[in-house]
Design a protein around this motif. Structure first.
Motif, PDB file in Angstrom:
ATOM      1  N   VAL A 267       0.589  -1.231   0.390  1.00 39.87           N
ATOM      2  CA  VAL A 267      -0.420   0.076  -0.186  1.00 39.87           C
ATOM      3  C   VAL A 267       1.258   1.546   0.028  1.00 39.87           C
ATOM      4  O   VAL A 267       0.388   2.325  -0.847  1.00 39.87           O
ATOM      5  CB  VAL A 267      -0.773  -0.203   1.595  1.00 39.87           C
ATOM      6  N   ASN A 270       2.667   2.246  -3.251  1.00 35.36           N
ATOM      7  CA  ASN A 270       1.223   1.700  -4.275  1.00 35.36           C
ATOM      8  C   ASN A 270       1.837   1.092  -5.395  1.00 35.36           C
ATOM      9  O   ASN A 270       2.154   1.374  -6.405  1.00 35.36           O
ATOM     10  CB  ASN A 270       1.362   3.226  -4.601  1.00 35.36           C
ATOM     11  N   ASP A 271       1.644  -0.356  -4.959  1.00 37.06           N
ATOM     12  CA  ASP A 271       2.064  -1.479  -6.047  1.00 37.06           C
ATOM     13  C   ASP A 271       3.468  -1.449  -6.465  1.00 37.06           C
ATOM     14  O   ASP A 271       3.157  -2.222  -6.986  1.00 37.06           O
ATOM     15  CB  ASP A 271       0.895  -1.408  -7.008  1.00 37.06           C
ATOM     16  N   PRO A 305      -0.653   5.386   0.150  1.00 38.97           N
ATOM     17  CA  PRO A 305       0.370   5.043  -0.417  1.00 38.97           C
ATOM     18  C   PRO A 305       0.975   6.773  -0.321  1.00 38.97           C
ATOM     19  O   PRO A 305       0.057   7.861  -0.043  1.00 38.97           O
ATOM     20  CB  PRO A 305      -0.983   5.543  -2.311  1.00 38.97           C
ATOM     21  N   ILE A 310       2.569   8.557  -6.112  1.00 38.35           N
ATOM     22  CA  ILE A 310       1.246   8.941  -7.018  1.00 38.35           C
ATOM     23  C   ILE A 310       1.724  10.210  -7.879  1.00 38.35           C
ATOM     24  O   ILE A 310       2.232  11.079  -7.699  1.00 38.35           O
ATOM     25  CB  ILE A 310       0.563   9.204  -5.883  1.00 38.35           C
ATOM     26  N   SER A 316      -0.315   6.337 -13.140  1.00 42.15           N
ATOM     27  CA  SER A 316      -0.360   5.893 -11.521  1.00 42.15           C
ATOM     28  C   SER A 316      -0.977   6.666 -10.223  1.00 42.15           C
ATOM     29  O   SER A 316      -0.068   6.951  -9.434  1.00 42.15           O
ATOM     30  CB  SER A 316       1.153   5.706 -11.083  1.00 42.15           C
ATOM     31  N   ALA A 318      -3.431   6.606  -6.976  1.00 46.41           N
ATOM     32  CA  ALA A 318      -2.913   6.274  -5.508  1.00 46.41           C
ATOM     33  C   ALA A 318      -4.269   5.043  -5.534  1.00 46.41           C
ATOM     34  O   ALA A 318      -5.449   5.243  -6.204  1.00 46.41           O
ATOM     35  CB  ALA A 318      -3.796   6.926  -4.173  1.00 46.41           C
ATOM     36  N   ILE A 319      -3.718   4.271  -6.063  1.00 43.56           N
ATOM     37  CA  ILE A 319      -4.395   2.464  -5.522  1.00 43.56           C
ATOM     38  C   ILE A 319      -5.052   2.470  -4.744  1.00 43.56           C
ATOM     39  O   ILE A 319      -6.183   1.613  -4.359  1.00 43.56           O
ATOM     40  CB  ILE A 319      -3.457   1.634  -6.207  1.00 43.56           C
ATOM     41  N   TYR A 320      -4.940   2.707  -2.850  1.00 38.86           N
ATOM     42  CA  TYR A 320      -5.272   2.377  -2.043  1.00 38.86           C
ATOM     43  C   TYR A 320      -6.099   3.817  -2.177  1.00 38.86           C
ATOM     44  O   TYR A 320      -5.545   4.874  -2.020  1.00 38.86           O
ATOM     45  CB  TYR A 320      -4.315   1.788  -1.146  1.00 38.86           C
ATOM     46  N   SER A 322      -7.102   5.850   2.113  1.00 45.18           N
ATOM     47  CA  SER A 322      -6.384   5.238   3.751  1.00 45.18           C
ATOM     48  C   SER A 322      -7.361   4.783   4.821  1.00 45.18           C
ATOM     49  O   SER A 322      -7.966   3.971   4.439  1.00 45.18           O
ATOM     50  CB  SER A 322      -5.617   6.810   4.042  1.00 45.18           C
ATOM     51  N   LYS A 347      -8.679  -1.181  -1.905  1.00 49.04           N
ATOM     52  CA  LYS A 347      -8.485  -0.356  -3.194  1.00 49.04           C
ATOM     53  C   LYS A 347      -9.420   0.641  -3.951  1.00 49.04           C
ATOM     54  O   LYS A 347     -11.006   0.100  -3.343  1.00 49.04           O
ATOM     55  CB  LYS A 347      -8.761  -1.044  -4.299  1.00 49.04           C
TER      56      LYS A 347
END
Ligand code: OGA
Ligand code: NI
Length: 351
Positions: A267, A270-271, A305, A310, A316, A318-320, A322, A347
């Motif tokens: 996380v 960010n992967d 992330p 980001i 790219s 933010a994938i997640y 908080s 996610k």
């Protein structure tokens, strides 16, 4: 008086008296170890020598870490600074703990996943359908003085040796976190600073010999929910890592730790770094002990992330979202070690 095997709490207390795996441990056919398909040929997890981390070759070691974390999510380390004697004493006292009579061990038994010191079996007896061939003692160990008085007082040296080991591992983890932070292009202390007060848990895993190791697991495939795990294992193989569509065995190398990326690092990065599926299998002739240290955020820490990783322009985002580590941790234990990582439920929905 004769006690039936099923009235026993721990698998170590039935293992030696059965020549078949009891039905509660048998996996459905689609979910067995398939031990013949495992790649046991070579040790394909990177081995990183930390000797030079504080010398002129630091950049090279950081690069090796970056490669290992992004391509494997797993690596081994040598010259890590934890004294050989500390490692040996920890492994010995763990073995002695599990060799104590059942009456001594079960004093610590609890199925309550919220307890900070407890002995249990399988993974989560409260939520799982099939049991695993493992007993484990789980200990919180940061700060040590908050928990040491809950730890087993037998063997008599247990507390002293475990405290020494936990302190030494923590020092190693702090060095690793700085290096990993740097490898992500972040300031050295960034990862550490996102963890609130920091948490450190340990497990002493005991896998007894199993009469039918192809029917059950020590631990089925899972990803660790914490930030980073530092695993000590004895000389018996059992750990397997999923890589490029197949399971590979990680054979023990003396005085070497195995480090893996956990969900929180995935996380935070960010992967960029992935928490990887791994499992423990059992065997029919040798007991096995492994001692993972799970380093984690404190429960109130907010994990997200990092901004620098980001970028909406470079596609790219933010994938997640908080979340607090407490929220994550609760979800992890409730899910009974499902293979699908619990990270997916944190996610952002895809737009
Ligand atoms: C764990 C784990 C592996 C092993 O406890 O999370 O992955 O080899 N253990 O015991
Ligand atoms: Ni694990």
């Amino acid at each position: 008086m004769q006690t039936s095997a099923t009235s026993k709490l721990l698998v170590s207390d039935i293992a030696s008296s059965v020549d078949h795996v009891p039905s509660s441990y048998i996996r459905p056919i689609s979910d067995r170890p398939n031990l013949h398909d495992v790649d046991i040929s070579s040790n394909s997890i990177p081995l990183i020598d930390l000797q030079e981390l504080h010398g002129p070759k630091r950049a090279n070691i950081i690069y090796q870490l970056e490669h290992a974390c992004s391509s494997y999510g797993f690596f081994q380390i040598k010259n890590h600074g934890v004294p050989e004697k500390t490692i040996k004493r920890m492994m010995t006292v763990a073995r002695e703990f599990f060799r104590q009579p059942e009456s001594e061990r079960v004093k610590h038994y609890s199925a309550d996943t919220k307890k900070t010191t407890r002995l249990s079996t399988s993974f989560n007896v409260g939520s799982e359908k099939v049991s695993n061939w493992r007993d484990f003692l789980r200990l919180h160990c940061l700060p040590i003085e908050d928990f040491i008085n809950e730890w087993p007082s037998h063997p008599v040296s247990f507390r002293e040796i475990t405290a020494e080991y936990a302190t030494s591992i923590r020092a190693l983890v702090l060095i690793l976190l700085e290096a990993i932070s740097e490898s992500l292009g972040l300031e050295k202390d960034r990862v550490s600073n996102t963890l609130g007060k920091h948490g450190q848990h340990m497990a002493l895993n005991y896998y007894p010999p199993c009469p039918q190791p192809d029917l059950t697991f020590g631990l089925p495939g899972h990803k660790d929910p914490n930030l980073i795990t530092v695993l000590l294992q004895d000389e018996v193989s059992g750990l397997q890592v999923f890589k490029d569509g197949k399971w590979i065995a990680v054979h023990p190398i003396p005085n070497t730790f195995i480090v893996n990326i956990g969900d929180q690092m995935q996380v935070i990065s960010n992967d960029k770094y992935k928490s990887v599926l791994h499992r423990a299998v059992v065997n029919s002739d040798k007991e096995r002990i492994s001692i993972p240290t799970f380093y984690c955020p404190s429960f109130d820490a907010v994990v997200a992330p990092q901004q620098e990783l980001i970028s909406e322009e470079e596609d790219s985002p933010a994938i997640y979202r908080s979340f607090t580590y407490a929220e994550y941790y609760e979800k992890f234990w409730d899910r009974a070690l499902a293979t699908e990582s619990c990270i997916d439920s944190f996610k952002f929905p895809k737009t």
